[in-house]
Design a protein around this motif. Structure first.
Motif, PDB file in Angstrom:
ATOM      1  N   VAL A   1       0.838  -1.201   0.000  1.00 15.02           N
ATOM      2  CA  VAL A   1       0.000   0.000   0.000  1.00 15.02           C
ATOM      3  C   VAL A   1       0.875   1.254   0.000  1.00 15.02           C
ATOM      4  O   VAL A   1       0.628   2.201  -0.769  1.00 15.02           O
ATOM      5  CB  VAL A   1      -0.961  -0.001   1.215  1.00 15.02           C
ATOM      6  N   VAL A   2       1.911   1.272   0.835  1.00 14.36           N
ATOM      7  CA  VAL A   2       2.803   2.431   0.893  1.00 14.36           C
ATOM      8  C   VAL A   2       3.514   2.604  -0.452  1.00 14.36           C
ATOM      9  O   VAL A   2       3.658   3.723  -0.949  1.00 14.36           O
ATOM     10  CB  VAL A   2       3.812   2.279   2.056  1.00 14.36           C
ATOM     11  N   PHE A   3       3.950   1.505  -1.052  1.00 13.00           N
ATOM     12  CA  PHE A   3       4.594   1.566  -2.364  1.00 13.00           C
ATOM     13  C   PHE A   3       3.633   2.141  -3.404  1.00 13.00           C
ATOM     14  O   PHE A   3       4.019   2.990  -4.219  1.00 13.00           O
ATOM     15  CB  PHE A   3       5.053   0.174  -2.785  1.00 13.00           C
ATOM     16  N   PHE A   4       2.378   1.694  -3.385  1.00 12.57           N
ATOM     17  CA  PHE A   4       1.393   2.176  -4.352  1.00 12.57           C
ATOM     18  C   PHE A   4       1.149   3.676  -4.186  1.00 12.57           C
ATOM     19  O   PHE A   4       1.059   4.404  -5.171  1.00 12.57           O
ATOM     20  CB  PHE A   4       0.085   1.390  -4.205  1.00 12.57           C
ATOM     21  N   VAL A   5       1.052   4.139  -2.938  1.00 15.35           N
ATOM     22  CA  VAL A   5       0.859   5.572  -2.690  1.00 15.35           C
ATOM     23  C   VAL A   5       2.053   6.361  -3.235  1.00 15.35           C
ATOM     24  O   VAL A   5       1.896   7.404  -3.876  1.00 15.35           O
ATOM     25  CB  VAL A   5       0.646   5.850  -1.182  1.00 15.35           C
ATOM     26  N   GLY A   6       3.252   5.846  -2.998  1.00 11.29           N
ATOM     27  CA  GLY A   6       4.442   6.507  -3.522  1.00 11.29           C
ATOM     28  C   GLY A   6       4.494   6.502  -5.042  1.00 11.29           C
ATOM     29  O   GLY A   6       4.930   7.481  -5.661  1.00 11.29           O
ATOM     30  N   ALA A   7       4.053   5.413  -5.654  1.00 13.58           N
ATOM     31  CA  ALA A   7       4.050   5.329  -7.113  1.00 13.58           C
ATOM     32  C   ALA A   7       3.064   6.326  -7.722  1.00 13.58           C
ATOM     33  O   ALA A   7       3.376   6.994  -8.714  1.00 13.58           O
ATOM     34  CB  ALA A   7       3.708   3.905  -7.556  1.00 13.58           C
ATOM     35  N   VAL A   8       1.893   6.438  -7.121  1.00 16.44           N
ATOM     36  CA  VAL A   8       0.911   7.420  -7.603  1.00 16.44           C
ATOM     37  C   VAL A   8       1.453   8.834  -7.424  1.00 16.44           C
ATOM     38  O   VAL A   8       1.321   9.680  -8.313  1.00 16.44           O
ATOM     39  CB  VAL A   8      -0.447   7.233  -6.882  1.00 16.44           C
ATOM     40  N   ALA A   9       2.084   9.095  -6.287  1.00 17.82           N
ATOM     41  CA  ALA A   9       2.663  10.416  -6.048  1.00 17.82           C
ATOM     42  C   ALA A   9       3.760  10.717  -7.064  1.00 17.82           C
ATOM     43  O   ALA A   9       3.896  11.859  -7.519  1.00 17.82           O
ATOM     44  CB  ALA A   9       3.222  10.497  -4.631  1.00 17.82           C
ATOM     45  N   THR A  10       4.525   9.708  -7.437  1.00 17.22           N
ATOM     46  CA  THR A  10       5.574   9.912  -8.443  1.00 17.22           C
ATOM     47  C   THR A  10       4.966  10.265  -9.789  1.00 17.22           C
ATOM     48  O   THR A  10       5.438  11.188 -10.470  1.00 17.22           O
ATOM     49  CB  THR A  10       6.441   8.642  -8.570  1.00 17.22           C
TER      50      THR A  10
ATOM     51  N   PRO B   1       5.283  21.736  -5.219  1.00 14.36           N
ATOM     52  CA  PRO B   1       6.268  22.095  -4.183  1.00 14.36           C
ATOM     53  C   PRO B   1       7.088  20.870  -3.766  1.00 14.36           C
ATOM     54  O   PRO B   1       6.735  19.730  -4.049  1.00 14.36           O
ATOM     55  CB  PRO B   1       5.416  22.609  -3.019  1.00 14.36           C
ATOM     56  N   SER B   2       8.180  21.125  -3.069  1.00 14.27           N
ATOM     57  CA  SER B   2       9.105  20.047  -2.726  1.00 14.27           C
ATOM     58  C   SER B   2       8.485  19.008  -1.790  1.00 14.27           C
ATOM     59  O   SER B   2       8.978  17.885  -1.709  1.00 14.27           O
ATOM     60  CB  SER B   2      10.374  20.618  -2.108  1.00 14.27           C
ATOM     61  N   VAL B   3       7.412  19.341  -1.104  1.00 15.20           N
ATOM     62  CA  VAL B   3       6.735  18.365  -0.247  1.00 15.20           C
ATOM     63  C   VAL B   3       6.197  17.211  -1.093  1.00 15.20           C
ATOM     64  O   VAL B   3       6.231  16.048  -0.683  1.00 15.20           O
ATOM     65  CB  VAL B   3       5.594  19.036   0.551  1.00 15.20           C
ATOM     66  N   ALA B   4       5.736  17.516  -2.279  1.00 14.30           N
ATOM     67  CA  ALA B   4       5.220  16.468  -3.163  1.00 14.30           C
ATOM     68  C   ALA B   4       6.324  15.498  -3.556  1.00 14.30           C
ATOM     69  O   ALA B   4       6.096  14.293  -3.686  1.00 14.30           O
ATOM     70  CB  ALA B   4       4.603  17.095  -4.407  1.00 14.30           C
ATOM     71  N   TYR B   5       7.529  16.011  -3.719  1.00 20.74           N
ATOM     72  CA  TYR B   5       8.644  15.133  -4.064  1.00 20.74           C
ATOM     73  C   TYR B   5       9.020  14.250  -2.873  1.00 20.74           C
ATOM     74  O   TYR B   5       9.478  13.126  -3.048  1.00 20.74           O
ATOM     75  CB  TYR B   5       9.852  15.947  -4.533  1.00 20.74           C
ATOM     76  N   ALA B   6       8.826  14.758  -1.671  1.00 17.69           N
ATOM     77  CA  ALA B   6       9.102  13.957  -0.475  1.00 17.69           C
ATOM     78  C   ALA B   6       8.127  12.788  -0.362  1.00 17.69           C
ATOM     79  O   ALA B   6       8.504  11.704   0.084  1.00 17.69           O
ATOM     80  CB  ALA B   6       9.030  14.834   0.771  1.00 17.69           C
ATOM     81  N   VAL B   7       6.887  12.985  -0.793  1.00 16.40           N
ATOM     82  CA  VAL B   7       5.893  11.907  -0.755  1.00 16.40           C
ATOM     83  C   VAL B   7       6.301  10.783  -1.714  1.00 16.40           C
ATOM     84  O   VAL B   7       6.012   9.618  -1.470  1.00 16.40           O
ATOM     85  CB  VAL B   7       4.485  12.451  -1.081  1.00 16.40           C
ATOM     86  N   CYS B   8       7.029  11.121  -2.752  1.00 12.25           N
ATOM     87  CA  CYS B   8       7.497  10.104  -3.703  1.00 12.25           C
ATOM     88  C   CYS B   8       8.435   9.106  -3.033  1.00 12.25           C
ATOM     89  O   CYS B   8       8.573   7.977  -3.497  1.00 12.25           O
ATOM     90  CB  CYS B   8       8.212  10.759  -4.870  1.00 12.25           C
ATOM     91  N   MET B   9       9.076   9.521  -1.966  1.00 12.88           N
ATOM     92  CA  MET B   9       9.996   8.632  -1.260  1.00 12.88           C
ATOM     93  C   MET B   9       9.261   7.468  -0.589  1.00 12.88           C
ATOM     94  O   MET B   9       9.895   6.496  -0.174  1.00 12.88           O
ATOM     95  CB  MET B   9      10.795   9.398  -0.207  1.00 12.88           C
ATOM     96  N   LEU B  10       7.954   7.554  -0.499  1.00 10.29           N
ATOM     97  CA  LEU B  10       7.180   6.444   0.062  1.00 10.29           C
ATOM     98  C   LEU B  10       7.308   5.192  -0.790  1.00 10.29           C
ATOM     99  O   LEU B  10       7.142   4.080  -0.291  1.00 10.29           O
ATOM    100  CB  LEU B  10       5.710   6.841   0.197  1.00 10.29           C
ATOM    101  N   MET B  11       7.612   5.370  -2.060  1.00 14.58           N
ATOM    102  CA  MET B  11       7.770   4.217  -2.930  1.00 14.58           C
ATOM    103  C   MET B  11       8.929   3.345  -2.440  1.00 14.58           C
ATOM    104  O   MET B  11       8.783   2.126  -2.304  1.00 14.58           O
ATOM    105  CB  MET B  11       8.022   4.689  -4.363  1.00 14.58           C
ATOM    106  N   GLY B  12      10.035   3.955  -2.145  1.00 14.50           N
ATOM    107  CA  GLY B  12      11.181   3.204  -1.626  1.00 14.50           C
ATOM    108  C   GLY B  12      10.921   2.651  -0.244  1.00 14.50           C
ATOM    109  O   GLY B  12      11.309   1.522   0.081  1.00 14.50           O
ATOM    110  N   ALA B  13      10.246   3.442   0.586  1.00  9.65           N
ATOM    111  CA  ALA B  13       9.930   2.985   1.942  1.00  9.65           C
ATOM    112  C   ALA B  13       8.995   1.779   1.899  1.00  9.65           C
ATOM    113  O   ALA B  13       9.159   0.826   2.668  1.00  9.65           O
ATOM    114  CB  ALA B  13       9.294   4.120   2.742  1.00  9.65           C
ATOM    115  N   GLY B  14       8.031   1.790   0.992  1.00 10.68           N
ATOM    116  CA  GLY B  14       7.126   0.656   0.846  1.00 10.68           C
ATOM    117  C   GLY B  14       7.851  -0.597   0.410  1.00 10.68           C
ATOM    118  O   GLY B  14       7.560  -1.699   0.876  1.00 10.68           O
ATOM    119  N   PHE B  15       8.834  -0.421  -0.472  1.00 13.26           N
ATOM    120  CA  PHE B  15       9.629  -1.565  -0.911  1.00 13.26           C
ATOM    121  C   PHE B  15      10.405  -2.157   0.258  1.00 13.26           C
ATOM    122  O   PHE B  15      10.467  -3.376   0.425  1.00 13.26           O
ATOM    123  CB  PHE B  15      10.579  -1.130  -2.028  1.00 13.26           C
TER     124      PHE B  15
END
Length: 82
Positions: free
Chosen positions: A22-31, A46-60
């Motif tokens: 689920v965390v990976f999917f959220v990060g993938a959508v954000a990316t 804004p740069s906060v949106a790029y930080a949400v992309c890091m959820l993809m790696g965290a989910g992995f």
């Protein structure tokens, strides 16, 4: 193998794998959402949106921890069966 043993064995890392997915999917959508303005020629997020992309790696990493936990549980069970 009894049903109780199978459910215990299956549950060792399943929750972590599901949460990681689920965390990976959220990060993938954000990316995808974050990269879209680059192709559309609009104002970047804004740069906060790029930080949400890091959820993809965290989910992995979370899912990988779940897989390793389930492997460890299966190895413990195999050793105790011997």
């Amino acid at each position: 193998m009894s049903t109780e043993t199978q459910s215990t064995q299956a549950g060792a890392g399943d929750r972590l794998v599901r949460v990681g997915a689920v965390v990976f999917f959220v990060g993938a959508v954000a990316t995808l959402v974050t990269v879209a303005p680059l192709f559309l020629g609009t104002e970047p997020f804004p740069s906060v949106a790029y930080a949400v992309c890091m959820l993809m790696g965290a989910g992995f990493v979370i899912a990988a921890a779940g897989v390793l936990r389930s492997i460890a549980a299966q190895r413990r069970q195999a050793r105790s069966a011997q």
